[in-house]
Design an enzyme around this catalytic site. Sequence first.
Site, PDB file in Angstrom:
ATOM      1  N   HIS A 268       0.847  -1.183   0.000  1.00 16.81           N
ATOM      2  CA  HIS A 268       0.000   0.000   0.000  1.00 16.81           C
ATOM      3  C   HIS A 268       0.884   1.234   0.000  1.00 16.81           C
ATOM      4  CE1 HIS A 268      -3.186   2.821   1.106  1.00 16.81           C
ATOM      5  NE2 HIS A 268      -3.999   1.915   0.613  1.00 16.81           N
ATOM      6  N   ASP A 319      -8.066  -5.300  -0.449  1.00 19.91           N
ATOM      7  CA  ASP A 319      -8.504  -6.152  -1.549  1.00 19.91           C
ATOM      8  C   ASP A 319      -8.184  -7.629  -1.352  1.00 19.91           C
ATOM      9  OD1 ASP A 319      -9.686  -4.202  -3.151  1.00 19.91           O
ATOM     10  OD2 ASP A 319      -7.746  -3.539  -3.904  1.00 19.91           O
TER      11      ASP A 319
HETATM   12  N1  ACO Z   1       3.903  -7.577  -4.599  1.00 12.03           N
HETATM   13  C1  ACO Z   1       5.247  -7.622  -4.674  1.00 12.03           C
HETATM   14  N2  ACO Z   1       6.026  -6.555  -4.452  1.00 12.03           N
HETATM   15  C2  ACO Z   1       5.416  -5.428  -4.102  1.00 12.03           C
HETATM   16  C3  ACO Z   1       4.034  -5.307  -3.982  1.00 12.03           C
HETATM   17  C4  ACO Z   1       3.273  -6.442  -4.250  1.00 12.03           C
HETATM   18  N3  ACO Z   1       1.946  -6.401  -4.167  1.00 12.03           N
HETATM   19  N4  ACO Z   1       3.714  -4.051  -3.620  1.00 12.03           N
HETATM   20  C5  ACO Z   1       4.864  -3.393  -3.515  1.00 12.03           C
HETATM   21  N5  ACO Z   1       5.903  -4.226  -3.812  1.00 12.03           N
HETATM   22  C6  ACO Z   1       7.303  -3.882  -3.809  1.00 12.03           C
HETATM   23  C7  ACO Z   1       7.706  -3.290  -5.152  1.00 12.03           C
HETATM   24  O1  ACO Z   1       8.106  -4.267  -6.062  1.00 12.03           O
HETATM   25  C8  ACO Z   1       8.820  -2.380  -4.742  1.00 12.03           C
HETATM   26  O2  ACO Z   1       9.952  -3.160  -4.466  1.00 12.03           O
HETATM   27  P1  ACO Z   1      11.409  -2.668  -4.900  1.00 12.03           P
HETATM   28  O3  ACO Z   1      11.613  -1.398  -4.131  1.00 12.03           O
HETATM   29  O4  ACO Z   1      12.269  -3.794  -4.507  1.00 12.03           O
HETATM   30  O5  ACO Z   1      11.308  -2.433  -6.375  1.00 12.03           O
HETATM   31  C9  ACO Z   1       8.346  -1.822  -3.394  1.00 12.03           C
HETATM   32  O6  ACO Z   1       7.514  -2.844  -2.857  1.00 12.03           O
HETATM   33  C10 ACO Z   1       7.542  -0.530  -3.527  1.00 12.03           C
HETATM   34  O7  ACO Z   1       6.469  -0.764  -4.435  1.00 12.03           O
HETATM   35  P2  ACO Z   1       5.763   0.344  -5.303  1.00 12.03           P
HETATM   36  O8  ACO Z   1       4.970  -0.309  -6.379  1.00 12.03           O
HETATM   37  O9  ACO Z   1       6.748   1.396  -5.726  1.00 12.03           O
HETATM   38  O10 ACO Z   1       4.816   0.990  -4.201  1.00 12.03           O
HETATM   39  P3  ACO Z   1       3.648   2.006  -4.486  1.00 12.03           P
HETATM   40  O11 ACO Z   1       3.437   2.753  -3.246  1.00 12.03           O
HETATM   41  O12 ACO Z   1       3.897   2.776  -5.728  1.00 12.03           O
HETATM   42  O13 ACO Z   1       2.412   1.052  -4.831  1.00 12.03           O
HETATM   43  C11 ACO Z   1       0.608  -0.381  -4.664  1.00 12.03           C
HETATM   44  C12 ACO Z   1       1.397   0.721  -3.970  1.00 12.03           C
HETATM   45  C13 ACO Z   1       0.193   0.079  -6.064  1.00 12.03           C
HETATM   46  C14 ACO Z   1      -0.648  -0.669  -3.863  1.00 12.03           C
HETATM   47  C15 ACO Z   1       1.494  -1.638  -4.764  1.00 12.03           C
HETATM   48  O14 ACO Z   1       1.796  -2.107  -3.461  1.00 12.03           O
HETATM   49  C16 ACO Z   1       0.862  -2.717  -5.591  1.00 12.03           C
HETATM   50  O15 ACO Z   1       0.998  -2.704  -6.818  1.00 12.03           O
HETATM   51  N6  ACO Z   1       0.127  -3.685  -4.953  1.00 12.03           N
HETATM   52  C17 ACO Z   1      -0.590  -4.686  -5.688  1.00 12.03           C
HETATM   53  C18 ACO Z   1      -1.898  -4.131  -6.232  1.00 12.03           C
HETATM   54  C19 ACO Z   1      -2.915  -3.907  -5.143  1.00 12.03           C
HETATM   55  O16 ACO Z   1      -3.119  -4.741  -4.276  1.00 12.03           O
HETATM   56  N7  ACO Z   1      -3.595  -2.765  -5.226  1.00 12.03           N
HETATM   57  C20 ACO Z   1      -4.651  -2.406  -4.269  1.00 12.03           C
HETATM   58  C21 ACO Z   1      -4.180  -1.332  -3.331  1.00 12.03           C
HETATM   59  S1  ACO Z   1      -5.414  -0.913  -2.163  1.00 12.03           S
HETATM   60  C22 ACO Z   1      -6.535  -0.074  -3.058  1.00 12.03           C
HETATM   61  O17 ACO Z   1      -6.250   0.639  -3.956  1.00 12.03           O
HETATM   62  C23 ACO Z   1      -7.912  -0.293  -2.760  1.00 12.03           C
END
Ligand code: ACO
Length: 382
Positions: A268, A319
């Site tokens: 998140h 989610d």
């Molecule tokens: N699975 C694996 N790795 C993850 C995940 C995940 N779900 N989420 C974050 N990471 C990792 C990234 O790969 C990154 O790692 P790195 O630094 O080694 O490259 C680090 O954590 C940061 O991730 P970002 O994507 O830059 O974080 P951001 O804050 O931009 O994204 C988000 C947040 C979009 C929710 C992300 O965690 C994600 O894509 N999750 C999966 C989709 C999801 O569940 N979305 C629902 C969110 S809640 C809502 O909107 C209702």
Amino acid sequence: MEKAKEPTAAAKSPAGLEGIVAATSAIGDVDGINGVLIYQGYNVHDLAEHSTFEETVYLLWHGRLPTKSELDELHRSLAENSTPPREVLEMIRHMPKDAEPMDLMRTAVSALSLYDRECCDTSREGALRTATRLTAQLPVIVASIERIRKGQEPVEPKKEQSIATNFLYMLRGEMPDEREARIFDVALILHADHELNASTFTARVVAATLADMYGAVTAAIAALAGPLHGGANTEVMRMLLEVGSVENVEPFIKDALVQKKKIMGFGHRVYKTEDPRATWLRRFSEEMGKAKNDTKFFEMSRKVEDVIMREKILYPNVDFYSASTYYMMGIPLDLFTPIFAVSRISGWTGHILEQYGNNRLIRPRAEYTGRRDVAYVPIDQR
Ligand code: ACO
């Protein structure tokens, strides 16, 4: 020929506006460090324990809990306004049966404005009436999409029932049991608002141009649909079905992580600890699994959670457990995100009301990283 300058150094603005405060709002707040979510000052745990979705809607719109007569009045006006225009339901009948329900819903909401003579009234009173119509009609539209694509007639909501009970009733054509309806009601409370999430921000940007509420909500639905936002709940269930068994969880997740794939339902932007909504939905996933004598998806979800915590230190978001909770209610996968909208409409409209009430156009700047002073070269000399 003059050589163009290289682009300037990388931008200093945080990618994805992380950490940027882009609006003031009294509606809700997320404390991502301590895992606390509040709506208008009330902790979401208290609301999930004691409140109803309708009461939460009132809270988000008016900034305080309703009295008994105010809540009765809201129930009455939601019931009175729950019938979508006949033309919109007719339009859904003519749309492709295999279209994504989120796309159908987005198109239907956009079309609603055509049949609302008050649609452009951005006064508090006018916008509240539109918010009431949207909140009342969205569940009917989603349930109708499901019935129509199955070749069934839409079911009309019962005037005396809540939005949660009615939604399950309209979907199935029979009344849900009381406990299931309450779990669904709490799920709606938990999804109602989440500060300046992507879809709410979208809604506020559109509303700030003084565009009508239908336009702002249509745009918000488009933003919610994406798999990085509300679309993740459907993807979670697709993943669990693909994994298939508790034993297969560990190799599946490890392999996905090696391939740098995102695991849907985890991570998140704001929470650095457990999402308080996930705490409730984890319980509901287990309870629904037990009620249906099938805890496999709950057990798989627990295992996914363990593996991701160990491998990546990531927490489940809203989610993750809503997926198996809804699945055990027999809800089709592609309705999970439209259901999110059935709840979030309360937060979107609350934020739109707040925006209209103290409006200034939202027009930030971009930090330019491109070239400057580039000489125009005629096409035959490039
Ligand atoms: N699975 C694996 N790795 C993850 C995940 C995940 N779900 N989420 C974050 N990471 C990792 C990234 O790969 C990154 O790692 P790195 O630094 O080694 O490259 C680090 O954590 C940061 O991730 P970002 O994507 O830059 O974080 P951001 O804050 O931009 O994204 C988000 C947040 C979009 C929710 C992300 O965690 C994600 O894509 N999750 C999966 C989709 C999801 O569940 N979305 C629902 C969110 S809640 C809502 O909107 C209702």
